[in-house]
Scaffold this motif. Structure first.
Motif, PDB file in Angstrom:
ATOM      1  N   ASP A  10       0.880  -1.210  -0.060  1.00 49.53           N
ATOM      2  CA  ASP A  10      -0.004   0.001   0.025  1.00 49.53           C
ATOM      3  C   ASP A  10       1.021   1.319  -0.205  1.00 49.53           C
ATOM      4  OD1 ASP A  10       0.748  -0.923   2.682  1.00 49.53           O
ATOM      5  OD2 ASP A  10      -0.649   0.919   3.248  1.00 49.53           O
ATOM      6  N   ASN A  50      -5.482   4.696  -8.366  1.00 55.49           N
ATOM      7  CA  ASN A  50      -6.021   4.550  -7.239  1.00 55.49           C
ATOM      8  C   ASN A  50      -7.340   4.902  -7.301  1.00 55.49           C
ATOM      9  OD1 ASN A  50      -3.868   3.861  -5.289  1.00 55.49           O
ATOM     10  ND2 ASN A  50      -2.931   6.135  -5.457  1.00 55.49           N
ATOM     11  N   LYS A  54      -8.672   6.354  -2.515  1.00 53.85           N
ATOM     12  CA  LYS A  54      -7.418   5.439  -2.254  1.00 53.85           C
ATOM     13  C   LYS A  54      -7.848   4.154  -1.240  1.00 53.85           C
ATOM     14  CE  LYS A  54      -4.038   9.076  -3.103  1.00 53.85           C
ATOM     15  NZ  LYS A  54      -2.929   9.591  -2.862  1.00 53.85           N
ATOM     16  N   THR A  57      -6.700   0.178  -4.952  1.00 48.68           N
ATOM     17  CA  THR A  57      -5.836   0.505  -5.952  1.00 48.68           C
ATOM     18  C   THR A  57      -5.834  -0.864  -7.131  1.00 48.68           C
ATOM     19  OG1 THR A  57      -4.310   1.462  -4.214  1.00 48.68           O
ATOM     20  CG2 THR A  57      -3.248   0.544  -6.217  1.00 48.68           C
ATOM     21  N   GLN A  70      -6.981  -1.565   0.356  1.00 44.77           N
ATOM     22  CA  GLN A  70      -5.801  -0.986   1.205  1.00 44.77           C
ATOM     23  C   GLN A  70      -5.479  -1.970   2.422  1.00 44.77           C
ATOM     24  OE1 GLN A  70      -6.129   2.928   2.413  1.00 44.77           O
ATOM     25  NE2 GLN A  70      -3.916   2.557   3.577  1.00 44.77           N
ATOM     26  N   GLU A  74      -1.962  -3.885   2.721  1.00 47.37           N
ATOM     27  CA  GLU A  74      -1.021  -3.525   4.014  1.00 47.37           C
ATOM     28  C   GLU A  74      -0.377  -5.064   4.473  1.00 47.37           C
ATOM     29  OE1 GLU A  74      -3.940  -1.925   6.524  1.00 47.37           O
ATOM     30  OE2 GLU A  74      -3.608   0.105   5.822  1.00 47.37           O
TER      31      GLU A  74
END
Length: 87
Positions: A10, A50, A54, A57, A70, A74
């Protein structure tokens, strides 16, 4: 693991090449989903778009475009240089 060489997916800026090092989760369903999408060790990933906020993505991987939330990105540890020593 040298923390300077690795980051999470991310945090990779758009249009920058990175390579998957590992998936950092213990959820077997999530790991299987990532593997089914082609997110495997040493796979080349390029973030290309994005969403407006955001939260999602789009990534180019193995000639296809996939979208990841996201919270999933992560959990994917990546490196900017091809991890030859990690093969």
């Amino acid at each position: 693991m040298d923390s300077n060489k690795f980051t999470t997916l991310d945090k990779i800026p758009l249009n920058n090449v990175c390579y998957v090092y590992k998936i950092n989760t213990s959820d077997s369903k999530n790991i299987k989903r990532m593997l089914d999408l082609g997110i495997v060790k040493n796979a080349l990933l390029i973030p290309i778009h994005n969403s407006m906020f955001k939260s999602t993505t789009a990534y180019l991987i193995h000639g296809s475009v996939i979208a990841l939330r996201q919270c999933d990105a992560e959990n994917i540890i990546v490196t900017y240089s091809f991890p030859e020593a990690l093969c």
